[in-house]
Design an enzyme around this catalytic site. Structure first.
Site, short mmCIF file in Angstrom:
data_model
loop_
_atom_site.label_atom_id
_atom_site.label_comp_id
_atom_site.label_asym_id
_atom_site.label_seq_id
_atom_site.Cartn_x
_atom_site.Cartn_y
_atom_site.Cartn_z
N THR A 29 0.81 -1.21 0.00
CA THR A 29 0.00 0.00 0.00
C THR A 29 0.85 1.27 0.00
OG1 THR A 29 -1.48 1.32 1.42
CG2 THR A 29 -0.14 -0.33 2.51
N TYR A 61 -2.54 -1.25 10.07
CA TYR A 61 -2.70 -1.80 8.72
C TYR A 61 -1.43 -1.58 7.90
CZ TYR A 61 -3.83 -1.59 3.76
OH TYR A 61 -3.79 -1.74 2.39
C1 UD1 Z 1 -7.19 4.26 0.74
C2 UD1 Z 1 -7.34 2.98 1.54
C3 UD1 Z 1 -6.01 2.48 2.05
C4 UD1 Z 1 -4.98 2.46 0.97
C5 UD1 Z 1 -4.87 3.87 0.43
C6 UD1 Z 1 -3.79 3.99 -0.61
C7 UD1 Z 1 -9.08 2.38 3.17
C8 UD1 Z 1 -9.96 2.87 4.25
N1 UD1 Z 1 -8.21 3.26 2.66
O1 UD1 Z 1 -7.04 5.34 1.60
O2 UD1 Z 1 -6.16 1.19 2.54
O3 UD1 Z 1 -3.77 2.00 1.45
O4 UD1 Z 1 -6.12 4.22 -0.14
O5 UD1 Z 1 -3.69 5.33 -0.99
O6 UD1 Z 1 -9.17 1.25 2.79
N2 UD1 Z 1 -13.20 11.07 1.34
C9 UD1 Z 1 -14.28 11.93 1.50
N3 UD1 Z 1 -15.50 11.39 1.74
C10 UD1 Z 1 -15.73 10.05 1.83
C11 UD1 Z 1 -14.63 9.17 1.67
C12 UD1 Z 1 -13.37 9.71 1.43
O7 UD1 Z 1 -14.12 13.16 1.43
O8 UD1 Z 1 -16.89 9.63 2.06
C13 UD1 Z 1 -11.88 11.63 1.02
C14 UD1 Z 1 -10.77 11.27 2.01
O9 UD1 Z 1 -10.69 12.22 3.04
C15 UD1 Z 1 -9.54 11.27 1.08
C16 UD1 Z 1 -10.11 10.78 -0.26
O10 UD1 Z 1 -11.49 11.05 -0.21
O11 UD1 Z 1 -9.07 12.59 0.90
C17 UD1 Z 1 -9.88 9.30 -0.50
O12 UD1 Z 1 -10.36 8.56 0.61
P1 UD1 Z 1 -10.52 6.96 0.56
O13 UD1 Z 1 -11.21 6.57 -0.69
O14 UD1 Z 1 -11.13 6.52 1.85
O15 UD1 Z 1 -9.04 6.41 0.45
P2 UD1 Z 1 -7.75 6.74 1.37
O16 UD1 Z 1 -8.15 7.18 2.71
O17 UD1 Z 1 -6.85 7.63 0.58
#
Ligand code: UD1
Length: 325
Positions: A117, A141
């Protein structure tokens, strides 16, 4: 010769199984179905329901199927869950992986591909992240993933084994042919959640933080289509089979998209506004994570085919419509 795919009934694993089967490779999947779905694999591979930690079982599967290479996806992946249940994460991601490696060493399996990751890198490392960027994982993790990276390096030094570590950035989208997609029981990922909002299954999308030091204040990530990521595994496998040395690859496009840019893509695809609610940052979220994919492009000849964000959203949307009616 066949390929053992652990976690082949999960999101990235199932796409890789389909990609391998598409080109005629023989595949056996080992999955405990704790989060994966048997239906994602279909009849395209032999399927064994069981634990990676069961060294005896893994040894039998390797022997009976003539396994020469392992692609190891099985593991637990939810960052916040790892903070509250660290021992479960060390069990599933480190202890079980150790048993798998032991079975591989005992059986003479000499090629190993491991899912790691982007979160193993230090938060303050300069972006984009190269393979050599400083590592400083924070969550259990991410630490469990880096531990397995180290274990693999040590095992490969001591035994006739070569490996490729693939460090995933933000994996998203679904099989363009509709055979597989994301099935996580706890939907936390941005694109998955945005699509659920688009389908009316969640009332609005939370935007976690609008005050990041990024161009529009929201988090920036390198979103990579799962089909391009699956293909990276095939190329890594071919390289190892061709005698390539052990190494690691950062898997992303080298393109950062903000949460607002993803929301805009969803709105273009559905043709209307997406209900959003702006709120505070989510604990532990770094502002920006972008890959430098130079190595995987140069060494494996990896060429992304599905980088268009609207197409990514459209594939995720059509999967969600079909899978969770
Ligand atoms: C994800 C994975 C992680 C992996 C990483 C690699 C999870 C929880 N996270 O993290 O295992 O190693 O990618 O880069 O499995 N966001 C919102 N609203 C939402 C969801 C997310 O604003 O409802 C934003 C978050 O703050 C972030 C972005 O969207 O800025 C991406 O979030 P997310 O899709 O959860 O991925 P990561 O946290 O980057």
């Amino acid at each position: 010769m066949s390929i053992l795919v652990t976690g082949g009934a999960g999101y990235i694993g199932s796409h890789t199984v389909h990609a391998l089967a598409d080109r005629g490779d023989k595949v056996v999947v080992l999955d405990n179905l704790s989060t994966g779905q048997r239906s994602l694999v279909g009849d395209r591979a032999d399927f064994v329901e069981g634990e990676v930690a069961d060294q005896g079982l893994v040894g039998r599967v390797i022997g009976e199927h003539g396994v020469d290479s392992v692609i190891h996806f099985a593991g637990s992946i939810v960052v916040p869950e790892s903070v509250t249940e660290p021992l479960r994460y060390y069990d599933n991601n480190v202890v079980a992986s150790r048993a798998l490696l032991a079975a591989c060493v005992a059986a003479g399996v000499s090629r190993f591909i491991f899912s790691s990751t982007a979160t193993v890198f230090a938060e303050d490392a300069p972006q984009p992240l190269a393979e050599t960027s400083p590592k400083a994982p924070i969550s259990p993790y991410a630490r469990s993933k880096l531990m397995m990276e180290w274990m693999l390096e040590d095992v490969a030094r001591a035994h006739p084994m070569r490996y490729a570590i693939l460090r995933y950035f933000n994996v998203c989208g679904a099989d363009p042919e509709g055979r597989a997609g994301q099935v996580s029981p706890i939907p936390t990922h941005l694109i998955k959640r945005a699509v659920l909002v688009a389908l009316g299954r969640i009332p609005y999308l939370d935007i976690f933080g609008t005050d990041f030091p990024t161009p529009d204040g929201t988090g920036v990530r390198d979103y990579i289509h799962v089909a391009d990521l699956a293909n990276a595994h095939l190329l890594a496998l071919d390289a190892l089979r061709g005698g390539a040395e052990s190494t690691s690859y950062n898997c992303g496009y080298g393109r950062g998209l903000s949460v607002r840019e993803v929301v805009a893509a969803v709105e273009r695809v559905i043709g209307r506004a997406l209900p959003v609610r702006e709120g505070p940052r989510r604990a532990g979220d770094p502002p920006t994570l972008i890959a430098d994919p130079s190595r995987i492009k140069a060494e494996l000849g990896w060429k992304p085919q599905h980088a268009d964000i609207d197409a990514i959203v459209a594939s995720a949307l059509s999967w969600e419509r079909r899978f969770n009616r």
